[in-house]
Design a protein around this motif. Structure first.
Motif, PDB file in Angstrom:
ATOM      1  N   GLY A 148      39.792  38.212   4.161  1.00 39.40           N
ATOM      2  CA  GLY A 148      39.149  38.212   2.946  1.00 39.40           C
ATOM      3  C   GLY A 148      37.415  38.134   3.251  1.00 39.40           C
ATOM      4  O   GLY A 148      37.116  38.034   4.424  1.00 39.40           O
TER       5      GLY A 148
ATOM      6  N   HIS B 132      33.646  37.397   0.967  1.00 37.66           N
ATOM      7  CA  HIS B 132      32.990  37.271  -0.257  1.00 37.66           C
ATOM      8  C   HIS B 132      31.669  37.131  -0.091  1.00 37.66           C
ATOM      9  O   HIS B 132      31.109  36.910   0.938  1.00 37.66           O
TER      10      HIS B 132
ATOM     11  N   ASP C   2      28.642  34.864  -0.697  1.00 33.19           N
ATOM     12  CA  ASP C   2      28.278  33.538  -0.737  1.00 33.19           C
ATOM     13  C   ASP C   2      26.844  33.422  -1.656  1.00 33.19           C
ATOM     14  O   ASP C   2      25.970  34.361  -1.168  1.00 33.19           O
TER      15      ASP C   2
ATOM     16  N   ALA D   2      31.394  44.093   4.568  1.00 38.18           N
ATOM     17  CA  ALA D   2      30.980  43.077   3.501  1.00 38.18           C
ATOM     18  C   ALA D   2      29.604  42.997   3.645  1.00 38.18           C
ATOM     19  O   ALA D   2      28.730  42.806   2.516  1.00 38.18           O
TER      20      ALA D   2
ATOM     21  N   SER E 252      31.420  41.913  -4.722  1.00 42.11           N
ATOM     22  CA  SER E 252      31.767  40.503  -5.036  1.00 42.11           C
ATOM     23  C   SER E 252      32.802  39.672  -4.002  1.00 42.11           C
ATOM     24  O   SER E 252      32.327  38.726  -3.404  1.00 42.11           O
ATOM     25  N   SER E 253      33.946  40.380  -3.824  1.00 45.48           N
ATOM     26  CA  SER E 253      35.021  39.849  -3.003  1.00 45.48           C
ATOM     27  C   SER E 253      35.789  41.239  -2.606  1.00 45.48           C
ATOM     28  O   SER E 253      36.078  41.946  -3.259  1.00 45.48           O
TER      29      SER E 253
ATOM     30  N   ASP F 178      40.026  40.767  -0.924  1.00 40.50           N
ATOM     31  CA  ASP F 178      41.206  40.325  -0.256  1.00 40.50           C
ATOM     32  C   ASP F 178      42.068  41.384   0.187  1.00 40.50           C
ATOM     33  O   ASP F 178      42.448  42.477  -0.366  1.00 40.50           O
TER      34      ASP F 178
ATOM     35  N   ARG G 107      30.700  43.659  -7.483  1.00 43.13           N
ATOM     36  CA  ARG G 107      29.701  42.786  -8.222  1.00 43.13           C
ATOM     37  C   ARG G 107      29.520  43.162  -9.631  1.00 43.13           C
ATOM     38  O   ARG G 107      29.242  44.224  -9.773  1.00 43.13           O
TER      39      ARG G 107
ATOM     40  N   HIS H 215      27.846  36.465  -9.101  1.00 41.14           N
ATOM     41  CA  HIS H 215      29.110  36.819  -8.116  1.00 41.14           C
ATOM     42  C   HIS H 215      30.290  36.315  -8.754  1.00 41.14           C
ATOM     43  O   HIS H 215      30.258  34.948  -8.844  1.00 41.14           O
TER      44      HIS H 215
ATOM     45  N   VAL I 288      32.892  35.033  -7.293  1.00 39.25           N
ATOM     46  CA  VAL I 288      33.359  34.540  -5.888  1.00 39.25           C
ATOM     47  C   VAL I 288      34.630  33.905  -6.190  1.00 39.25           C
ATOM     48  O   VAL I 288      34.911  32.835  -6.732  1.00 39.25           O
ATOM     49  N   GLU I 289      35.709  34.412  -5.287  1.00 42.01           N
ATOM     50  CA  GLU I 289      37.007  33.930  -5.683  1.00 42.01           C
ATOM     51  C   GLU I 289      37.118  32.834  -4.504  1.00 42.01           C
ATOM     52  O   GLU I 289      36.994  33.174  -3.376  1.00 42.01           O
ATOM     53  N   ASN I 290      37.429  31.528  -4.659  1.00 39.47           N
ATOM     54  CA  ASN I 290      37.423  30.736  -3.793  1.00 39.47           C
ATOM     55  C   ASN I 290      38.752  30.397  -3.151  1.00 39.47           C
ATOM     56  O   ASN I 290      39.532  29.631  -3.904  1.00 39.47           O
TER      57      ASN I 290
END
Lengths: 706, 706
Positions: free
Chosen positions: A584, A586, A588, A660, A668-669, A671, A694, A700, A702-704
């Motif tokens: 992954g 993302h 930050d 990235a 943005s992210s 996976d 984005r 953003h 952001v998928e945590n």
């Protein structure tokens, strides 16, 4: 000279709000500076008094009529701005603001603080604070602080700088440093950080000749790039940095956020930052000070991770061996000739490693040197830990201990020597002056050897080599499967040959091209967890099954995710074997692009067994990410399985990190889940991926995952 | 009066080998006993001297002509036995043997030590040692030791007993206890343990009125039942036991084994023992002493795991919140009314929990009591941790801290109060006398609250309720699949309905009865890992496939494991869904039956994610085993899956533990692998199992999975 040097080495100081009343904050720096012999000029400012603490007072800064390098400001918040304007007009560029009532006190305060920040920027001025406890330059006796610590006694001057966002923590740290005999160069609190933050202080201390070790207490950070640069500077200067960063858990982060205006970022990202920049992270105050002490006293790093353990107690030897093994140190056995030499002197000795010379050593104290020399000459250990228990506390035996340490330190100056014992404080300082570390707790001794080793093993922080850098791409607002796979291929990550099919007929044709058995999945940019909505069928063996699977997938998704826009059904060959991983990335909000690796399935979902790095990274760093997860053995080939193609995996991680990094503005992210890592030599292959661009102008997304 | 009381409370002591020469071991107890005012009679024995250290000396024990409760023996190994014979004839029953040269010195010494052991048994005598440092009864000033610790100053008398196998460790512990102000009742070393071992000492201390806390340092144990009984006695007496047991890793165990004659058993079994008997395990010397200190000073246990955090530093508050969350404590937020009350006094306070009253408290010191009372009245926290940093070290503020502690301790005597601060040693003792714990490190404060909570949560150690006990069964020498399954059913563990088939025709018939799809596996008592030899086929759908699978399995096994005796091929219905677990039991040579639980597949193979208990256990204890593994969330239903039937799982674990316990004589080990745990309400079912009976007359074949 660095811009901050005048702030921390001022030739003249004005204290605005100076007071004679001992209960007033403005009284403290005046008395500390006067009492402890600050060598520069001192100007107490107080419009209502002719003298302050026996010194002539000035009505205002203007009345001083002499250059002022530093103004300490201890007046109510509302009066701070006028004072600053006056000072800046007079040419003063450095400020310590004790005053509170700014960002920590709500919206109005936040706006006022912004004015301070703007003023500093406009005038090239340095402001420490507001809402801070100030700083101390220990050797130069600059007490620009109202910390009550020095009133209880002064710390020793030394080579350790303490930088703290929190004043209360710093006050405690001052007292602990004094109690533990840890010598300080500088003690700095940054408070609300309107202008100078922790990163600025680290960067400056990297160049300060009095400082060799930097201890940082932080609660959050808003400028990741500045912090990275500061840490890189400290690394380049060869100065170890240890960090105590609060907000590891949801509870801690909440408490930290309510304390300061700073955002406690995702803790996993901080851990990655620290790893990559050689910062040693402390999780307790105790550990923080042990680390500061170890790096302050040790004048060498271990040349290898092989540690020699010498003990006068077999039990404690075993205990240290436990700790060393758990800490990832090795304990090579002593060579046979050396064993025999020891056994000739002590027939009952343990001579493997730990070497246990038993209580016998108390009646033949030269045994310590004799054995230690044999161990270092013939065992070639990178460090030596010696447990002598209560012996060093015995007045009769202490001279022998001192002689032993003197002997070993002078004969092996490049080998860290760590003693674990009970000892009188003055004698402890004596050994420390010889570069010998002393800990009462044997486990702490081992833990600190590990820290010294880790420091030796840190690779220089750096960006990615230019040759492999790739450019940014333009992202559409919605990324379908086909486009996502194409982007991954661009990034250098192999993907499965998948076709998006609009109807059962196309699916059958695609399946025949791919070769049976095939996998089928719903194609939709709106659906992240495809199997949760009935959107996945695996191991489909023939044309008829493909046709029915197509209809069933579409029906299931229509029922379970009716709002999704469907692009069709993806048909791809089944990839047999391999270990499922997840990659992954993302962006930050503080530190920019971050890359993540984990094993798929239960590992990531149940155990959260993942590792992070700031991007970009190279393949070597990717290898350390892979090695770091608990399930790493699965890739090495558990229970007879073939080892996985870890090299290809690391190449994919590094490639994703580059991608990235190059696309930090548009992305943005990402996976990649799963990435199948095939047996050695067969590479790895992305089976599915979700790329989230984005949002236009938005924050953003952001998928945590952690 | 307990048998050992005369050993540890002697009215008269003879020192055989007493000496006037200060370098001799036999000189030390004479001088310590005389110097520190031992109240009983003292008889130095030395045939070559008229006086020893100014006291009249005796030629022999016989020459004393008065009762001797305790003989301290400090003569060469060869002379020990004659001395013991003489003493026993004179009626002396208690001995401390300093002499070395016994089991630790090889085979001849081992035989000599066996003679000592036999003598003790024959005469009902108590021997401490040989090769030990003796003991001290601190209050009664009995110094039956040659430990040099007391020469550097005496420890305070107190309620903590230290028992140590290692003399060197104990010597160090004495010095640390003195340095840390930890008050001791007894200090005992057991050395080679020919008669009295650590367990005997624990059992005796459980009844000793001077002792409230028992600190145990051990390297191994040879009599598990005795240790269990001793720990149960300490538990029943309400005395917390903390253990530092070395030999956690292969390295540590090796070092411990070479140090003593004791075997360092499987560490996971010790951990299970400690858990089940409420023993708090310390992994470092530092932690060992923190625990001893905490239980010695605290006069109450927390009534719940909800901790109130009160701080004068937001940063340290966040740090403690991190620690508390990781430690499994809860931090319920303060009720709204209490928040408002605090905010009225300190508008910028953090009022959630941690409650941060900020530096404001230094100018309004009554805020501490005010806030603490609000927190305890309205938050109902089970314990309160208060961080005051450097404030307690300030001479001006210290009286307020003392007042605060006095107030809270008297108003809430049942709530543990823990302070984290820098403080002068005398003031620290002052707070401790009020039952307030004081730690410099805030994380240690949290860690100790967790230890106090854990102690509260320990269930009384006990055997299994009689009603469910089952009898022992007779094991054949070789256990085929059918017999193993039958045994499991007897034990109360549901098994899959499997048929052992001799030919393809039988297999087809069995498959039709079971219903398709079926699983087929080789049936052989010689093959443990069936899939490794091609002996497993799953999801077989029809008659033809069953027939071909039968032939293929037999052929593969014949090729891969030609030496195995085959019983046929097992045919069983496929069990769909469920979480695969592994249950195991084995008979530990020291502690007897042990039960193990883990998740199957990668969890057990890659992560070694398993938990152990001494058997038998009940379902509640089984539940704690299940909760303890890292992958426990998988059973609760990860990512939308149905929760598993944990109750059925626990029933199976408890049943297996009973079975292993009832069959400790006939059994070596059982692996149930996999046990499929189905969704809640559907039970669990053993799909395969290997039972290894105990080899006739041979040692236990313990399969070590951990």
């Amino acid at each position: 000279m660095h811009l901050l040097s005048r702030l921390f080495y001022p030739r003249s100081i004005a204290i605005v709000g100076a007071s004679s009343s001992p209960t007033k904050i403005g009284a403290v720096p005046v008395s500390l500076l006067a009492q402890h012999g600050y060598g520069g000029k001192l100007y107490p400012i107080n419009p209502a008094a002719a003298t302050v603490q026996g010194m002539p007072a000035y009505e205002s800064l203007t009345a001083v009529k002499a250059p002022v390098d530093l103004a300490i400001v201890s007046v109510p918040a509302a009066r701070v701005l006028p004072v600053l304007h006056e000072a800046l007009e007079l040419g003063t560029k450095n400020f310590v603001l004790f005053s509170s009532g700014f960002a920590e006190a709500g919206e109005a305060g936040r706006l006022q603080q912004q004015q301070l920040a703007d003023l500093a920027l406009d005038h090239g001025a340095n402001i420490l604070g507001p809402n801070c406890l100030g700083y101390m330059n220990i050797r130069e006796r600059v007490y620009a602080t109202f910390c009550t610590g020095p009133a209880g006694g002064l710390v020793l001057p030394g080579n350790v700088a303490i930088v703290s966002q929190s004043g209360a923590f710093a006050g405690y740290a001052y007292t602990l440093a004094r109690e533990r005999g840890l010598g300080l160069s500088h003690w700095i609190t940054t408070g609300n950080q309107c202008s100078i933050d922790v990163a600025d202080c680290i960067a400056w201390l990297a160049g300060d000749p009095q400082t060799r070790v930097i201890m940082v207490y932080m609660e959050g950070c808003t400028d990741g790039e500045k912090l990275k640069n500061a840490l890189a500077k400290a690394y380049a200067a060869g100065k170890p940095v240890m960090a105590c960063k609060v907000g590891r858990t949801a509870s801690g982060a909440q408490a930290a956020a309510s304390h300061t205006a700073a955002m406690a970022g995702d803790d996993a990202v901080y851990s990655a930052l620290f790893k990559q920049y050689g910062v040693i992270r402390a999780y307790t105050v105790e550990e923080f000070f042990n680390l500061g002490y170890a790096f302050s006293v040790a004048d060498a790093l271990p040349s290898n991770r092989d540690v020699g353990l010498l003990t006068m107690s077999g039990g404690v030897g075993a205990l240290m061996a436990d700790d060393a093994q758990i800490a990832g140190l090795t304990m090579s056995p002593l060579p046979e000739a050396a064993r025999q030499s020891i056994l000739r002197r002590v027939p009952f000795a343990g001579v493997n490693n730990p070497v246990d010379i038993t209580g016998q050593a108390t009646s033949e104290m030269d045994l310590l040197s004799y054995t230690a020399r044999l161990m270092l000459d013939e065992g070639r250990y990178g460090s030596l830990v010696v447990f002598v228990g209560a012996v060093a506390a015995s007045p009769a035996l202490w001279p022998h201990i001192r002689e032993f340490v003197r002997d070993i330190r002078s004969a092996y100056p490049d080998t860290p020597l760590v003693l674990s014992c009970a000892i009188a404080p003055a004698n402890k300082r004596d050994l420390e002056s010889l570069g010998c570390l002393v800990f009462s707790d044997p486990s702490t001794a081992i833990h600190m050897v590990r820290a010294l080793c880790s420091r030796r093993d840190v690779r220089p922080p750096r960006g990615l080599p230019g040759k492999t850098a790739i450019g940014a791409v333009a992202f559409p607002q919605r990324l379908g499967e086909a486009a996502s796979f194409a982007l991954l291929e661009t990034a250098g990550i192999p993907t499965v040959c998948a076709t998006v099919c609009a109807n059962p007929g196309e699916a059958v044709a695609a399946a025949r091209r791919a070769g049976y058995p095939v996998a089928m999945k719903i194609a939709s940019a709106d659906i992240v967890h495809k199997s949760d909505v009935g959107g996945v069928r695996l191991a489909i063996a023939d044309d008829a099954s493909v046709e029915s699977a197509f209809s069933e997938i579409v029906a299931a998704v229509a029922a379970n995710a009716p709002a999704s826009t469907l692009d069709g059904v993806l048909v791809a060959p089944m990839v047999q074997g391999g270990v499922e991983c997840i990659l992954g990335a993302h962006i930050d909000p503080v530190f920019g692009p971050v890359v993540m690796f984990g094993l798929g399935g239960v590992f990531v979902e149940v155990l959260k067994d993942v590792s992070f790095r700031l991007a970009p990274i190279d393949e070597d760093e990717a290898r350390s990410m892979v090695a770091e997860i608990r399930g790493a053995a699965l890739l090495a080939g558990a229970r007879g399985a073939a080892p996985s193609d870890i090299q290809a995996l690391c190449r994919a991680i590094a490639a994703l990190s580059e991608f990235a990094s190059a696309n930090r503005e548009g992305l943005s992210s990402i996976d990649v889940n799963p990435l199948a890592v095939l047996p050695q030599g067969s590479g790895c292959i992305a089976l599915d991926a979700v790329i989230v661009p984005r949002a236009e102008g938005g924050a953003h997304q952001v998928e945590n995952i952690s």
